[in-house]
Design a protein around this motif. Structure first.
Motif, short mmCIF file in Angstrom:
data_model
loop_
_atom_site.label_atom_id
_atom_site.label_comp_id
_atom_site.label_asym_id
_atom_site.label_seq_id
_atom_site.Cartn_x
_atom_site.Cartn_y
_atom_site.Cartn_z
N VAL A 1 -4.92 -8.80 9.27
CA VAL A 1 -5.23 -7.89 10.14
C VAL A 1 -4.90 -6.65 9.68
O VAL A 1 -4.41 -6.61 8.56
N ARG A 2 -4.99 -5.38 10.48
CA ARG A 2 -4.79 -4.00 10.10
C ARG A 2 -3.81 -3.74 11.22
O ARG A 2 -4.08 -3.09 12.12
N ASP A 3 -2.50 -3.91 10.81
CA ASP A 3 -1.48 -3.35 12.04
C ASP A 3 -0.38 -2.88 11.22
O ASP A 3 0.77 -2.60 11.81
N PHE A 4 -0.47 -2.27 10.14
CA PHE A 4 0.46 -1.64 9.41
C PHE A 4 0.24 -0.04 9.55
O PHE A 4 -0.79 0.48 9.77
N PRO A 5 1.41 0.59 9.20
CA PRO A 5 1.14 2.38 8.88
C PRO A 5 -0.19 2.80 8.21
O PRO A 5 -0.26 1.90 7.19
N ALA A 6 -0.70 3.71 8.44
CA ALA A 6 -1.91 4.23 7.56
C ALA A 6 -3.00 3.17 7.61
O ALA A 6 -3.60 3.08 6.53
N ASP A 7 -3.21 2.51 8.69
CA ASP A 7 -4.03 1.46 8.58
C ASP A 7 -4.12 0.31 7.73
O ASP A 7 -5.01 -0.33 7.16
N GLY A 8 -2.84 0.04 7.30
CA GLY A 8 -2.54 -0.84 6.38
C GLY A 8 -3.07 -2.30 6.86
O GLY A 8 -2.72 -2.75 7.76
N GLU A 9 -3.41 -3.11 5.47
CA GLU A 9 -3.95 -4.62 5.99
C GLU A 9 -3.00 -5.57 5.32
O GLU A 9 -2.38 -5.30 4.35
N ASP B 1 0.80 -1.22 -0.05
CA ASP B 1 0.01 -0.15 -0.07
C ASP B 1 0.81 1.11 0.09
O ASP B 1 1.72 1.39 1.23
N PRO B 2 0.69 2.20 -0.97
CA PRO B 2 1.48 3.19 -0.95
C PRO B 2 1.55 4.26 0.30
O PRO B 2 2.31 4.74 0.67
N ALA B 3 -0.05 4.32 0.77
CA ALA B 3 0.05 4.97 1.97
C ALA B 3 0.84 4.55 3.23
O ALA B 3 1.52 5.09 3.93
N THR B 4 0.82 2.93 3.19
CA THR B 4 1.62 2.42 4.08
C THR B 4 3.18 2.76 3.85
O THR B 4 4.01 3.11 4.87
N LEU B 5 3.72 2.54 2.84
CA LEU B 5 5.04 2.99 2.52
C LEU B 5 5.46 4.33 2.90
O LEU B 5 6.38 4.59 3.42
N ASN B 6 4.54 5.23 2.34
CA ASN B 6 4.85 6.75 2.68
C ASN B 6 4.91 7.10 3.95
O ASN B 6 5.65 8.09 4.69
N ALA B 7 4.15 6.53 4.85
CA ALA B 7 3.97 6.49 6.45
C ALA B 7 4.89 6.21 7.16
O ALA B 7 5.29 6.53 8.11
N GLY B 8 5.43 4.88 6.44
CA GLY B 8 6.43 3.86 7.43
C GLY B 8 7.93 3.98 7.01
O GLY B 8 8.76 3.86 7.89
N ILE B 9 8.09 4.76 5.87
CA ILE B 9 9.79 4.88 5.49
C ILE B 9 10.03 6.32 5.98
O ILE B 9 9.31 7.16 5.50
N PRO B 10 11.27 6.25 6.38
CA PRO B 10 11.74 7.59 6.91
C PRO B 10 12.27 8.48 5.83
O PRO B 10 12.39 9.87 5.76
N TRP B 11 12.52 7.88 4.68
CA TRP B 11 13.09 8.58 3.38
C TRP B 11 14.05 9.65 3.75
O TRP B 11 13.94 10.56 3.40
#
Length: 561
Positions: free
Chosen positions: A510-518, A121-131
């Motif tokens: 489950v939904r336990d990833f950043p940005a409510d990722g499944e 999920d791009p939302a998960t990646l953008n929320a979870g990666i410090p970049w």
């Protein structure tokens, strides 16, 4: 953080059956761990802490060489669920899908590519990666600063590399000589910075955000050979190949002797057409010539849970791929259109890609048609009086959001064929895909499935062979020094499990990833009792002991003799 309270203190695992990873028969013995290393293996050992392993196997921690934890390591340093299944070391960056090197302007493209090819999920990646990194070395430094529960290694990936050097033109053309030279220099620098090797994909299933082939699929042999040679120039590491027209399995046996480092090929799986039999013949001939190509084999059926909004397994058909950048309404219109359906069927009939196995497509979720859940598409089509493809389309169109979910079995469901591949010389275990396809499958359970279903129940291979394949074979292939074995002086990566009860356990959504990722996960295997990483116990009876522990090392290959 490190468990500094344990420094200078020893742990002894007593009364277990020690299977050391070499393939040798197991033997009753105690194992002493101290300051991150194994210090002794023998009888009647003492230590500051004692763990009773009576009736259990004590083995080296497992090494998973085909994962996609490149991003997840930042928000889930325990790398779940792999840590629950005996894994102590992972190799990320497979298929060339890495998040470094990358420029700030290309981060969104990288995320959208990951979405299409690896179900991230791009939302998960953008929320979870410090970049906070650009180069591959800076990426590894970022992981080093944060730490991980498990040992972590990563390839530098071809798709990210191509985008880094060629920008938007990474898709659509071959690279110039200057661009190839720049990419090769970056690969050499990444190897010097600690990369495990170089990985690429030429698989027809791998299409980007716009439905076009991913950047690495536009590379010619001049580029491929130059980048692989750049790894060979360093004298260490591995080339990871997901094969296709650009670099086929036979091509790998021609290329490897020239570059001097091993190639591992994804993947050698059983198929209903029997293509694995011909591939195995090619492999055996290569082994006889001394070629260091290691096809990855798996004990897991290759199946995907997918909705008809993102039908990953159908997108190899370019008629489906046309829909990838389109809206839901546009996709619905295509599914309704008899002419579009005919084009899709005609392309399958052309034989350019494998046709779906409709008898192996199972309806998993159908809110508007609950009576079809659990049914296969082929028999449903007979009842409906239509072709299987039309049945799938018609059932999908009953859902307002097109989110009919199906489970598609693609390959690797031939028990006798899998048994033969598991026993084929110079094949290695891989394709768990842990960290990828997180809403579609969860094959991070490969080690516990191997030990439970294929060793204990089917007796396809011995326990000693299975542990050898999960440990020393992988460490030797990558050049991970002092790992994959139990012996004095080796790193204290150790798993303790019950061979009579080990199994993968249930898979849950489950939904336990950043940005409510499944995601799908499997955090409750049976029979797994203790996991040590560099001498620190991190998991006991299915529970992470301390979420703040970070005993994992960044692992890189040593120079080959």
């Amino acid at each position: 953080m490190w468990d500094t309270d344990r420094m200078g203190k020893s742990t002894v695992i007593k009364n277990g059956l020690v299977i050391d990873g070499t393939g040798s028969p197991g033997r009753p013995a105690d194992v002493r761990l101290e300051d991150g290393r194994i210090t002794d293996i023998g009888a009647n050992l003492d230590g500051d802490a004692v763990i009773d392993a009576s009736g259990r196997v004590v083995a080296p921690g497992f090494i998973d060489i085909h994962t996609h934890y490149d991003a997840q390591v930042f928000w889930d340093p325990a790398l779940t669920p792999s840590c629950f299944h005996g894994v102590t070391t992972v190799v990320a960056g497979n298929c060339g899908f890495t998040i470094a090197p990358t420029r700030a302007a290309d981060r969104d493209l990288i995320a959208r590519t990951m979405e299409k090819v690896e179900d991230m999920d791009p939302a998960t990646l953008n929320a979870g990666i410090p970049w906070e990194f650009e180069t591959f070395g800076e990426y590894l430094d970022s992981i080093r600063r944060r730490g991980s529960l498990l040992n972590f290694a990563a390839y530098i990936g071809h798709t990210a590399l191509r985008i880094f050097v060629m920008g938007d033109e990474a898709v659509g053309r071959v690279a110039t000589d200057d661009e190839v030279a720049r990419m090769a220099d970056i690969v050499r620098q990444a190897m010097n910075d600690g990369a495990a090797g170089f990985a690429s994909s030429f698989a027809v299933t791998h299409r980007g955000a716009d439905g076009q082939p991913i950047p690495s699929r536009w590379a010619d042999r001049r580029e491929i050979d130059a980048l692989c040679t750049a790894v060979g120039d360093t004298g260490r590491g591995v080339i990871g190949v997901n094969g296709g027209e650009n670099l086929s399995l036979p091509d790998c046996y021609e290329l490897q002797p020239r570059i001097g480092v091993p190639i591992t090929y994804t993947a050698l799986l059983t198929t209903s057409q029997g293509t694995h039999l011909k591939a195995a013949e090619i492999h055996r001939a290569g082994v006889a010539r001394g070629v260091e190509v290691w096809p990855q084999v798996s004990c897991r059926p290759l199946s995907f849970s997918q909705t008809m909004v993102e039908p990953f397994t159908l997108n190899i058909n370019p008629v489906f791929a046309e829909l990838m950048p389109l809206s839901i309404d546009q996709r619905r219109a295509a599914y309704l259109d008899p002419a579009w359906r005919t084009r899709a069927v005609d392309f399958w009939a052309s034989g350019q890609v494998l046709s779906p196995r409709w008898d192996a497509f199972e309806i998993m979720e159908a809110p508007s048609s609950p009576h079809v859940v659990g049914r296969r598409v082929a028999p449903l089509a007979e009842e409906m009086g239509v072709l299987p493809f039309d049945a799938l389309m018609d059932l999908t169109l009953r859902e307002p959001d097109l989110k009919l979910r199906v489970k598609a079995l693609l390959a690797n469901d031939d028990v006798d064929g899998i048994t033969a591949l598991l026993n084929t010389e110079q094949c290695t275990l891989g394709l768990s895909d842990a960290g990828a396809h997180v809403g579609q499958l969860c094959d991070a359970v490969l080690p516990t499935d191997l030990l439970g279903s294929w060793v204990r129940e089917r007796k396809a291979i011995t326990l000693e062979q299975a542990i050898n394949k999960l440990t020393k074979v992988q460490a030797d292939l990558f050049g991970f020094a002092d790992r994959g074995v139990l012996r004095p002086g080796a790193f204290a990566d150790v798993v303790v499990f019950d061979p009579a009860t080990v199994s993968p356990g249930p898979t849950t959504r489950v939904r336990d990833f950043p940005a409510d990722g499944e995601r799908l996960t499997a955090s409750q295997p049976t029979g797994m009792h203790h996991l040590f990483v560099n001498g620190v116990e991190v998991v006991r009876d299915g529970r992470i002991l301390d979420e703040e522990l970070r005993p994992g090392h960044l692992v890189s290959p040593v120079v080959r003799a």
